[in-house]
Design a protein around this motif. Sequence first.
Motif, PDB file in Angstrom:
ATOM      1  N   GLU A 175       0.844  -1.198   0.000  1.00 47.48           N
ATOM      2  CA  GLU A 175       0.000   0.000   0.000  1.00 47.48           C
ATOM      3  C   GLU A 175       0.878   1.247   0.000  1.00 47.48           C
ATOM      4  O   GLU A 175       1.802   1.374   0.817  1.00 47.48           O
ATOM      5  CB  GLU A 175      -0.907  -0.008   1.224  1.00 47.48           C
ATOM      6  CG  GLU A 175      -2.083   0.914   1.056  1.00 47.48           C
ATOM      7  CD  GLU A 175      -3.224   0.571   2.010  1.00 47.48           C
ATOM      8  OE1 GLU A 175      -3.994   1.465   2.300  1.00 47.48           O
ATOM      9  OE2 GLU A 175      -3.309  -0.600   2.441  1.00 47.48           O
ATOM     10  N   LEU A 176       0.592   2.126  -0.912  1.00 50.49           N
ATOM     11  CA  LEU A 176       1.389   3.353  -1.031  1.00 50.49           C
ATOM     12  C   LEU A 176       0.847   4.415  -0.083  1.00 50.49           C
ATOM     13  O   LEU A 176      -0.354   4.460   0.219  1.00 50.49           O
ATOM     14  CB  LEU A 176       1.342   3.868  -2.475  1.00 50.49           C
ATOM     15  CG  LEU A 176       1.964   2.928  -3.513  1.00 50.49           C
ATOM     16  CD1 LEU A 176       1.745   3.470  -4.921  1.00 50.49           C
ATOM     17  CD2 LEU A 176       3.455   2.732  -3.237  1.00 50.49           C
TER      18      LEU A 176
ATOM     19  N   ALA B 299       1.758  -0.626  -4.736  1.00 51.27           N
ATOM     20  CA  ALA B 299       3.018  -0.894  -5.419  1.00 51.27           C
ATOM     21  C   ALA B 299       3.088  -2.380  -5.717  1.00 51.27           C
ATOM     22  O   ALA B 299       2.765  -3.203  -4.855  1.00 51.27           O
ATOM     23  CB  ALA B 299       4.194  -0.479  -4.535  1.00 51.27           C
TER      24      ALA B 299
ATOM     25  N   HIS C 278       7.885  -1.940  -8.468  1.00 51.52           N
ATOM     26  CA  HIS C 278       8.239  -0.894  -7.512  1.00 51.52           C
ATOM     27  C   HIS C 278       9.411  -1.377  -6.659  1.00 51.52           C
ATOM     28  O   HIS C 278       9.556  -2.575  -6.397  1.00 51.52           O
ATOM     29  CB  HIS C 278       7.057  -0.563  -6.591  1.00 51.52           C
ATOM     30  CG  HIS C 278       5.979   0.227  -7.261  1.00 51.52           C
ATOM     31  ND1 HIS C 278       5.202  -0.252  -8.274  1.00 51.52           N
ATOM     32  CD2 HIS C 278       5.557   1.517  -7.030  1.00 51.52           C
ATOM     33  CE1 HIS C 278       4.333   0.667  -8.667  1.00 51.52           C
ATOM     34  NE2 HIS C 278       4.531   1.765  -7.923  1.00 51.52           N
TER      35      HIS C 278
ATOM     36  N   TYR D 276      12.069  -0.014  -3.214  1.00 51.93           N
ATOM     37  CA  TYR D 276      12.174   0.908  -2.074  1.00 51.93           C
ATOM     38  C   TYR D 276      13.287   1.917  -2.346  1.00 51.93           C
ATOM     39  O   TYR D 276      14.426   1.555  -2.635  1.00 51.93           O
ATOM     40  CB  TYR D 276      12.493   0.116  -0.812  1.00 51.93           C
ATOM     41  CG  TYR D 276      12.489   0.961   0.438  1.00 51.93           C
ATOM     42  CD1 TYR D 276      11.305   1.231   1.127  1.00 51.93           C
ATOM     43  CD2 TYR D 276      13.675   1.498   0.919  1.00 51.93           C
ATOM     44  CE1 TYR D 276      11.314   2.019   2.262  1.00 51.93           C
ATOM     45  CE2 TYR D 276      13.683   2.281   2.061  1.00 51.93           C
ATOM     46  CZ  TYR D 276      12.501   2.538   2.732  1.00 51.93           C
ATOM     47  OH  TYR D 276      12.512   3.324   3.847  1.00 51.93           O
TER      48      TYR D 276
ATOM     49  N   GLU E  86       6.794   9.215  -0.361  1.00 53.64           N
ATOM     50  CA  GLU E  86       6.626   7.811  -0.768  1.00 53.64           C
ATOM     51  C   GLU E  86       7.988   7.166  -1.057  1.00 53.64           C
ATOM     52  O   GLU E  86       8.769   7.673  -1.883  1.00 53.64           O
ATOM     53  CB  GLU E  86       5.749   7.731  -2.016  1.00 53.64           C
ATOM     54  CG  GLU E  86       5.507   6.333  -2.500  1.00 53.64           C
ATOM     55  CD  GLU E  86       4.899   5.490  -1.395  1.00 53.64           C
ATOM     56  OE1 GLU E  86       5.628   4.641  -0.829  1.00 53.64           O
ATOM     57  OE2 GLU E  86       3.707   5.712  -1.070  1.00 53.64           O
TER      58      GLU E  86
ATOM     59  N   TRP F 299       8.215   3.808  -1.939  1.00 58.40           N
ATOM     60  CA  TRP F 299       8.041   2.764  -2.958  1.00 58.40           C
ATOM     61  C   TRP F 299       7.714   3.427  -4.290  1.00 58.40           C
ATOM     62  O   TRP F 299       6.643   4.006  -4.479  1.00 58.40           O
ATOM     63  CB  TRP F 299       6.928   1.801  -2.554  1.00 58.40           C
ATOM     64  CG  TRP F 299       7.319   0.971  -1.366  1.00 58.40           C
ATOM     65  CD1 TRP F 299       7.014   1.205  -0.073  1.00 58.40           C
ATOM     66  CD2 TRP F 299       8.099  -0.207  -1.399  1.00 58.40           C
ATOM     67  NE1 TRP F 299       7.560   0.252   0.733  1.00 58.40           N
ATOM     68  CE2 TRP F 299       8.242  -0.655  -0.065  1.00 58.40           C
ATOM     69  CE3 TRP F 299       8.708  -0.950  -2.410  1.00 58.40           C
ATOM     70  CZ2 TRP F 299       8.956  -1.788   0.274  1.00 58.40           C
ATOM     71  CZ3 TRP F 299       9.409  -2.091  -2.067  1.00 58.40           C
ATOM     72  CH2 TRP F 299       9.539  -2.505  -0.740  1.00 58.40           C
TER      73      TRP F 299
END
Lengths: 289, 126
Positions: free
Chosen positions: A240-241, A247, A251, A253, A261, A263
């Motif tokens: 969850e973004l 993501a 995506h 990190y 954000e 991600w």
Amino acid sequence: MTIAFEELEGSPVIAVGADGTTARRVFRVAWADWPQFVRDLIGSYRRAGTDYYFIPPLEFPGLPGVVVSSLEVSPFDPGNPDGTEVSTLTSGTNSYPAAGAKITADYEALPADDEPSRGELPATPSGTYLTYRADLGSEFHTTSSRGWHWDTAGSPPLAPDVNPGIVIPTGVFRLIWQRVVAPNWTAIRQLRGKVNDAPFVGAAAGTVLFLGARVVRQFEFGEGMGFWRVEYLFSERAIELAGGGLAGWNHAYKEQAVNGEHWLPLVDEDGNGPYAAADLTPLFEFGTG
Amino acid sequence: MPLLSGKSGRVLADGAALAEITLWTFKTLRRNVAYASSATGGFRRRLPGVREGSGRFNFVVAAANPANANLQTGAELTLSLCLDASRCYTVPAMIDSVAIETDISGGGPITGWAEFSTTGAWTEPE
């Protein structure tokens, strides 16, 4: 052709358990008729050009979706064989014309076309059965110390030998497609390692990675008979973004957040992510090869 | 209607007549299969099964060449079980048992009997 048969004493037996309904019926048919009787119970496909015509398996009466899962053929009177065809090891077998064949048919519940085991499953051709199984998975992502500090006033970045890890819950699910007349080998080959370009089994685009397929023959019996059992394996990664949305596999990190954000999607020089996106639904269409 | 007398009956083992035979029996049967099904309407039905036979013959032990001297349990032989001089059952058989009975108190003749089972197809007299 309708084959004369009788259902023997003690048949049927029905069991209802946590895994569904199973049943057993025992029949007697003429010895010469058992191959066709077995074909009728199993069901089959007839191929005409590129089209397939489905002859459904015979359901257990009164229990829709409970169909034959295995069969055993044995002499009804094993003590009275006729060995006239047995001259060499390959010329023939004993036959039992006097009392015929005993056919034991085991049934199990498979989801009907209009009652899939769960919602949002891909559509499949009539006569095939798709079931869903899910399992747990997780991914451990190690981050750099540079982006973190202890949550106290004036705390410096973490020491270089401290690398906080993030556990990312993932999931593995299998779509088991049974009684498949012709697996789509081309789609399996082309889609392996790709992610969904549209919602798939309820998962957002980009979050489902097709890992591959395990394909085995089932109900192989005589010329032109037999199906395939195709077990597709997928991995779902949905993070969850912070700003909403999910993501997926493309995506990664980022140490320094962008607009809060971490991600963010990855792309190469050509703008392509690590995983190509594709329509996964051809996996559930018959192949033509 | 004339009746058949057993007085001319005899038993041959592999073509040789056994001495002092007093009686022989031969019973044939089929091991039929009984069952009930959706088509038998509440009654058991039977299907013809495999055929076999068994029998026995009694003899008086003769001082010379007693019948039991030619009979060994487990031996396979072809028995001719004759109704008269010309009509016989020809029976491939295995000897299952041989018994001898000595009547000490009555002083009667020493007797015996052998029991056999078929091993294969037999032919019946015409």
